[in-house]
Design a protein around this motif. Structure first.
Motif, PDB file in Angstrom:
ATOM      1  N   GLY A  33     130.815  57.174  37.336  1.00 46.12           N
ATOM      2  CA  GLY A  33     131.435  57.438  38.660  1.00 46.12           C
ATOM      3  C   GLY A  33     132.532  58.503  38.395  1.00 46.12           C
ATOM      4  O   GLY A  33     132.829  59.550  38.989  1.00 46.12           O
ATOM      5  N   PHE A  34     132.894  58.550  36.938  1.00 47.23           N
ATOM      6  CA  PHE A  34     134.104  59.859  36.491  1.00 47.23           C
ATOM      7  C   PHE A  34     133.233  61.055  36.569  1.00 47.23           C
ATOM      8  O   PHE A  34     133.952  62.154  36.924  1.00 47.23           O
ATOM      9  CB  PHE A  34     134.278  59.362  35.151  1.00 47.23           C
ATOM     10  CG  PHE A  34     135.299  60.614  34.708  1.00 47.23           C
ATOM     11  CD1 PHE A  34     136.812  60.661  34.901  1.00 47.23           C
ATOM     12  CD2 PHE A  34     134.860  61.210  33.460  1.00 47.23           C
ATOM     13  CE1 PHE A  34     137.486  61.678  34.429  1.00 47.23           C
ATOM     14  CE2 PHE A  34     135.638  61.888  32.872  1.00 47.23           C
ATOM     15  CZ  PHE A  34     136.938  62.341  33.421  1.00 47.23           C
ATOM     16  N   TRP A  45     132.776  62.436  39.849  1.00 46.36           N
ATOM     17  CA  TRP A  45     134.019  62.842  40.315  1.00 46.36           C
ATOM     18  C   TRP A  45     134.355  64.249  39.515  1.00 46.36           C
ATOM     19  O   TRP A  45     134.822  65.242  40.222  1.00 46.36           O
ATOM     20  CB  TRP A  45     135.117  61.728  39.991  1.00 46.36           C
ATOM     21  CG  TRP A  45     136.497  62.486  40.568  1.00 46.36           C
ATOM     22  CD1 TRP A  45     136.841  62.618  41.586  1.00 46.36           C
ATOM     23  CD2 TRP A  45     137.449  63.265  39.469  1.00 46.36           C
ATOM     24  NE1 TRP A  45     138.276  63.007  41.734  1.00 46.36           N
ATOM     25  CE2 TRP A  45     138.708  63.196  40.159  1.00 46.36           C
ATOM     26  CE3 TRP A  45     137.477  63.237  38.249  1.00 46.36           C
ATOM     27  CZ2 TRP A  45     139.887  63.912  39.969  1.00 46.36           C
ATOM     28  CZ3 TRP A  45     138.788  63.809  37.525  1.00 46.36           C
ATOM     29  CH2 TRP A  45     139.876  64.105  38.514  1.00 46.36           C
ATOM     30  N   ILE A  68     142.330  61.705  42.875  1.00 50.19           N
ATOM     31  CA  ILE A  68     141.559  60.705  41.783  1.00 50.19           C
ATOM     32  C   ILE A  68     141.145  59.380  42.407  1.00 50.19           C
ATOM     33  O   ILE A  68     140.159  58.597  41.872  1.00 50.19           O
ATOM     34  CB  ILE A  68     142.909  60.434  40.709  1.00 50.19           C
ATOM     35  CG1 ILE A  68     142.231  59.463  39.607  1.00 50.19           C
ATOM     36  CG2 ILE A  68     143.890  59.591  41.439  1.00 50.19           C
ATOM     37  CD1 ILE A  68     141.211  60.590  38.583  1.00 50.19           C
ATOM     38  N   TRP A  72     137.174  58.880  42.711  1.00 45.36           N
ATOM     39  CA  TRP A  72     136.542  58.328  41.613  1.00 45.36           C
ATOM     40  C   TRP A  72     136.248  56.833  41.793  1.00 45.36           C
ATOM     41  O   TRP A  72     135.047  56.347  41.545  1.00 45.36           O
ATOM     42  CB  TRP A  72     137.551  58.228  40.151  1.00 45.36           C
ATOM     43  CG  TRP A  72     137.011  57.814  39.016  1.00 45.36           C
ATOM     44  CD1 TRP A  72     135.534  57.268  38.869  1.00 45.36           C
ATOM     45  CD2 TRP A  72     137.635  57.622  37.677  1.00 45.36           C
ATOM     46  NE1 TRP A  72     135.682  56.931  37.338  1.00 45.36           N
ATOM     47  CE2 TRP A  72     136.650  57.136  36.740  1.00 45.36           C
ATOM     48  CE3 TRP A  72     138.941  58.181  37.247  1.00 45.36           C
ATOM     49  CZ2 TRP A  72     137.189  56.928  35.304  1.00 45.36           C
ATOM     50  CZ3 TRP A  72     139.366  57.578  35.861  1.00 45.36           C
ATOM     51  CH2 TRP A  72     138.352  57.178  34.938  1.00 45.36           C
ATOM     52  N   SER A  73     137.115  56.117  42.462  1.00 43.80           N
ATOM     53  CA  SER A  73     136.856  54.653  42.740  1.00 43.80           C
ATOM     54  C   SER A  73     135.557  54.494  43.700  1.00 43.80           C
ATOM     55  O   SER A  73     134.745  53.718  43.600  1.00 43.80           O
ATOM     56  CB  SER A  73     137.916  53.769  43.141  1.00 43.80           C
ATOM     57  OG  SER A  73     138.616  54.491  44.580  1.00 43.80           O
ATOM     58  N   TRP A  80     133.415  56.785  43.954  1.00 38.25           N
ATOM     59  CA  TRP A  80     132.106  57.020  43.512  1.00 38.25           C
ATOM     60  C   TRP A  80     131.720  55.992  42.359  1.00 38.25           C
ATOM     61  O   TRP A  80     130.363  56.032  42.503  1.00 38.25           O
ATOM     62  CB  TRP A  80     132.130  58.406  42.517  1.00 38.25           C
ATOM     63  CG  TRP A  80     132.151  59.666  43.467  1.00 38.25           C
ATOM     64  CD1 TRP A  80     133.170  60.551  43.551  1.00 38.25           C
ATOM     65  CD2 TRP A  80     130.821  60.149  44.196  1.00 38.25           C
ATOM     66  NE1 TRP A  80     132.850  61.523  44.351  1.00 38.25           N
ATOM     67  CE2 TRP A  80     131.570  61.477  44.789  1.00 38.25           C
ATOM     68  CE3 TRP A  80     129.739  59.673  44.255  1.00 38.25           C
ATOM     69  CZ2 TRP A  80     130.581  61.959  45.548  1.00 38.25           C
ATOM     70  CZ3 TRP A  80     128.926  60.249  45.244  1.00 38.25           C
ATOM     71  CH2 TRP A  80     129.522  61.502  45.616  1.00 38.25           C
ATOM     72  N   CYS A  81     132.411  55.202  41.887  1.00 33.86           N
ATOM     73  CA  CYS A  81     132.051  54.151  41.194  1.00 33.86           C
ATOM     74  C   CYS A  81     131.277  52.862  41.838  1.00 33.86           C
ATOM     75  O   CYS A  81     130.444  52.507  41.604  1.00 33.86           O
ATOM     76  CB  CYS A  81     133.255  53.529  40.475  1.00 33.86           C
ATOM     77  SG  CYS A  81     134.016  54.400  39.108  1.00 33.86           S
TER      78      CYS A  81
END
Length: 289
Positions: free
Chosen positions: A228-229, A232, A258, A261-262, A264-265
């Motif tokens: 996920g990072f 991002w 930011i 990011w969550s 995308w995770c």
């Protein structure tokens, strides 16, 4: 998983080299560390083949297009060409293509919703002939790239999963993740509740992978966070080049929040769940009774 030696004609020379166990297993100390790191990097780069070629095109194709063909249309042509080539070269199977097509469809549906007039989470400002509901058709390939990466990494690293949750539970969680991307605009954002449930569901899950000749282990949740990072980061680069823009980037570019990011995770978890249901991958997943 099927052994490469049994189907040598299906994989190019590089893939055979990366997947086959090396015959020299005597490396120790710093030499082993460097060799494992090198092979880990090579396998990661190879697994990102579709994503790498696609995003290279994103960066290289000028915003004004080429010889009168709009940028978004060129990106669609390039993405289709890469996909057809990977099937022709037997780098992906037809079953894997079906899974990747699912990623494309669910991603495109999400794009249509997020860019709609009532939501306007982001926008695609440039003209294209291949826009549908205001969304360029190439956009679904950005989601398909994540699925392609997971499929390729599974083969190259000989991935196995221990203590995977029951498939029906993982499926329900994936549906909840996807639904929340839509419903949080009208009801509460339950992302963190879903994330908490995911932590409990995958708490025992461990992924086993082989960078070189020894198996290594990693919590599956950590793998989700790392993937996920890097997505991002890719999103930041894409918005910098103006492929799409968030409302706060219309005047001047700024980093993607930011909090994405969550998101995308969670999307990676949903993608992983689809990949885990492929027949040849299910054989490498352990679901406790």
């Amino acid at each position: 998983m099927p052994k490469v030696a049994a189907h040598p004609e299906l994989l190019p020379l590089l893939d055979r080299h990366l997947i086959d166990r090396p015959t020299d297993l005597q490396r120790r100390g710093i030499e082993r560390f460097v060799v494992e790191l090198l092979y880990f990097g090579l396998k990661e780069a190879r697994a990102c083949l579709f994503a790498g070629l696609f995003f290279l095109a994103v960066f290289l194709v000028p915003r004004t297009g080429i010889v009168g063909v709009p940028r978004y249309d060129l990106l669609l042509i390039i993405a289709l060409t890469i996909q057809v080539w990977m099937i022709w070269a037997k780098l992906e199977t037809l079953d894997e293509l079906k899974a990747i097509s699912i990623f494309h469809l669910v991603g495109f549906a999400l794009e249509v919703f997020k860019t709609s007039g009532n939501i306007q989470s982001w926008s695609y400002p440039d003209f294209a002939y291949t826009k549908l509901f205001g969304v360029p058709l190439f956009s679904g390939f950005m989601y398909a790239a994540v699925g392609s990466y997971i499929i390729q990494a599974w083969r190259l690293f000989d991935l196995r999963v221990k203590h995977h949750p029951p498939y029906w539970m993982a499926g329900l969680m994936a549906l909840a993740i996807y639904a929340n991307f839509f419903t949080h605009h009208y009801t509460g954002d339950y992302r963190w509740y879903i994330a908490a449930c995911t932590l409990g569901l995958y708490a025992r899950a461990t992924i086993i992978f082989r960078p070189y000749d020894h198996d290594r282990k990693m919590p599956l949740l950590l793998a989700f966070v790392l993937i996920g990072f890097f997505i991002w980061l890719a999103e930041n680069i894409s918005t910098f080049f103006g492929v799409w823009r968030y409302p706060n980037q219309l005047g001047a570019w700024s980093t993607v929040h930011i909090g994405k990011w969550s998101s995308w995770c969670l999307l990676v978890i949903m993608t992983f769940t689809i990949v885990a249901n492929l027949k040849h991958i299910k054989r490498s997943i352990h679901v406790p009774d």
